[in-house]
Design an enzyme around this catalytic site. Structure first.
Site, mmCIF file in Angstrom:
data_model
loop_
_atom_site.group_PDB
_atom_site.id
_atom_site.type_symbol
_atom_site.label_atom_id
_atom_site.label_comp_id
_atom_site.label_asym_id
_atom_site.label_seq_id
_atom_site.Cartn_x
_atom_site.Cartn_y
_atom_site.Cartn_z
ATOM 1 C CG ASP A 12 -6.340 -10.019 0.597
ATOM 2 O OD1 ASP A 12 -6.828 -9.217 -0.233
ATOM 3 O OD2 ASP A 12 -6.956 -11.025 0.986
ATOM 4 C CB SER A 13 -9.438 -7.112 2.376
ATOM 5 O OG SER A 13 -9.815 -8.200 1.556
ATOM 6 C CE1 TYR A 44 -9.984 -3.636 3.718
ATOM 7 C CE2 TYR A 44 -8.307 -3.365 2.026
ATOM 8 C CZ TYR A 44 -8.662 -3.379 3.357
ATOM 9 O OH TYR A 44 -7.707 -3.148 4.323
ATOM 10 N N GLY A 45 -14.315 -5.251 -1.099
ATOM 11 C CA GLY A 45 -14.924 -5.235 -2.432
ATOM 12 C C GLY A 45 -16.248 -4.517 -2.559
ATOM 13 C CB CYS A 75 -6.150 -6.952 -1.960
ATOM 14 S SG CYS A 75 -7.855 -6.385 -1.828
ATOM 15 C CG ASN A 76 -7.610 -8.626 -8.141
ATOM 16 O OD1 ASN A 76 -7.197 -8.373 -9.256
ATOM 17 N ND2 ASN A 76 -7.388 -9.797 -7.555
ATOM 18 C CB THR A 77 -10.815 -4.459 -3.775
ATOM 19 O OG1 THR A 77 -11.695 -5.485 -4.242
ATOM 20 C CG2 THR A 77 -11.614 -3.217 -3.487
ATOM 21 C CD GLU A 152 -14.781 -14.934 2.830
ATOM 22 O OE1 GLU A 152 -15.776 -14.485 3.425
ATOM 23 O OE2 GLU A 152 -13.706 -14.338 2.735
ATOM 24 C CB CYS A 187 -11.552 -11.587 -6.857
ATOM 25 S SG CYS A 187 -11.897 -11.826 -5.091
ATOM 26 C CB THR A 188 -6.638 -12.863 -4.092
ATOM 27 O OG1 THR A 188 -7.327 -12.126 -3.084
ATOM 28 C CG2 THR A 188 -5.682 -11.953 -4.839
ATOM 29 C CG HIS A 189 -11.856 -14.866 -1.845
ATOM 30 N ND1 HIS A 189 -11.281 -13.700 -1.412
ATOM 31 C CD2 HIS A 189 -12.394 -15.447 -0.736
ATOM 32 C CE1 HIS A 189 -11.465 -13.588 -0.107
ATOM 33 N NE2 HIS A 189 -12.139 -14.626 0.327
#
Lengths: 290, 290
Positions: A12-13, A44-45, A75-77, A152, A187-189
């Site tokens: 992932d980023s 990355y997004g 990571c979706n992006t 975040e 998005c993994t967040h």
């Protein structure tokens, strides 16, 4: 016991992929995990397809060099912008988060209208649109770039975050004539604010977390647990896919972890545990030349 | 006319430094400008000192290789975390944004209590605290990480942004016994929400934009306009520094620009004009190996 365990590389980023790792570990505990977080170059997004693909290929090659036998692009992006390039260049099988998420959404949607939220880059790529179209589903895609910084900042259950989510989602669930009955967290967040999103979207809208569906797809690929889709029919809509089957019986075993990050090891240790759900140790710094 | 013009290299992690460039160009129009935006690796504000210093040195070397005779570190995070390293390694004079901002704040503060907002990395470095301490000023530093994404989302005059600013600033101006009478915008994105911040902070609090003070400090360094501090006394508090003198008379001349970015040229063209205040053309992509 020490061999025969698969070595699974997760990329992932930054931190978000840890929500995917958490779900994978639940289903596949008897494995060795290598996690690469490109924290010096996140997010990355907001970046271009060329830059994201370059970063993603570097990460995948690094994980292969460390012995990864399977790659999870958590990571979706990176999945949305670089999955083709990764599949063309990787020497081991790779799985992304978009297809499993789209499959799960398809299994759940009755109206065949699905809303997807994600980063600017993921949404601009229309990766979910294309994946859902193959299931005959109409996708409403919405970039929600403030949700990552809000997570975040730790404002997981904060009135501002709720207000931002309401602003972003009102088009999807209030203003539309063809209302979606599924929301895909692209998005993994976002799994960290799933309880808050649950309050924002109507109660009859299902929420699909691609972390869960990706973990199930990987477990199936590894032959862990029966792939049986049969038991799923009772509670699922017609057209349910194997990914929506009940989770395979958890394996026995204890996972091993090695984490690699491109920015601060201390910060990754500190913040990572919130995403993974347990302490993050054994973190090494790597420099991929950026 | 084509020579004798200074070649000024301006560096930022992305777009924010364009607010500094805008102020510099107002005072020093007769110059050639090289602007480097490290857009593939932004933001710097969440990253470690080591990583930011590595990125900043690479950017400065690049600008020198393109002919820069003066360097402006138009990024608070890079200044806060890497100014010493830059000064030790650069072959031409370099100026950052922290000292000019602190000087301007000192010239304005009567209570000798100053509040500073910035990224997580800038605030953690205590660069403003140290710079203000040298003026005998007590600094209240507050990381306000959501303001950059809110600006980048274009929510410049949005109720959510106002609410977030109020949450961040209430400690600085409401709850404190020793109330600050100056707010330093310690991030080059923040000038875009200066009108909104003006509504949030009490009307007797002065707002210092380090873009303006850095431009004045550079003009003075270049010998443009008289440095005279004398005329400043009338409206300034005692102790006013040269940076707070009236802006030197604008030069004649038309600037030339070259922009270099590490991510998408198109996106920089599109978003950059909002920060610079006029169209951004002549953008080239460069790859510094990251």
């Amino acid at each position: 016991m020490s061999r025969q365990r698969p070595v699974i590389g997760v990329f992932d980023s930054g931190f978000g992929g840890l929500t995917v790792l958490r779900e994978i570990v639940r289903l596949v505990p008897n494995a060795e995990y290598l996690y690469f977080g490109d924290t010096a170059r996140l997010p990355y997004g907001t970046k271009s397809a060329e830059t994201v693909a370059r970063y993603a290929l570097g990460a995948c090659h690094f994980l292969e060099s460390q012995g990864a036998e399977h790659l999870v692009i958590a990571c979706n992006t990176a999945t949305a912008l670089a999955m083709d390039a990764i599949e063309a260049n990787a020497h081991v099988p790779a799985i992304g988060v978009v297809e499993p998420g789209a499959n799960a959404a398809s299994a759940l949607s009755k109206t065949r209208n699905v809303s997807v939220i994600g980063t600017e880059a993921t949404i601009s790529s229309h990766a979910y649109h294309h994946a859902l179209e193959r299931h005959g589903i109409n996708a409403y895609e919405k970039a929600t770039p403030l949700l990552v910084p809000l997570v975040e900042e730790g404002w997981i259950d904060h009135p501002v975050t709720k207000q931002v989510a309401e602003i972003y989602l009102q088009d999807a669930f209030v203003r539309r004539e063809q209302r979606s009955d599924v929301l895909v967290l692209g998005c993994t967040h976002y799994p960290l604010i799933r309880p808050l999103l649950r309050k924002v979207v109507p109660s009859d809208v299902a929420i699909v977390d691609s972390a869960e569906s990706t973990a199930k797809a990987l477990a199936k690929k590894l032959g862990i647990g029966p792939p049986s889709a049969s038991a799923a029919g009772a509670t699922q809509a017609a057209g349910a896919r194997a990914e929506m089957a009940p989770a395979p019986e958890p394996q026995e075993g204890t996972p091993d972890f090695r984490f690699f990050v491109t920015d601060s090891v201390q910060k990754f240790r500190r913040l990572g545990s919130g995403f993974l759900g347990h302490p993050v140790d054994n973190v090494e710094h790597v420099d991929l030349g950026g």
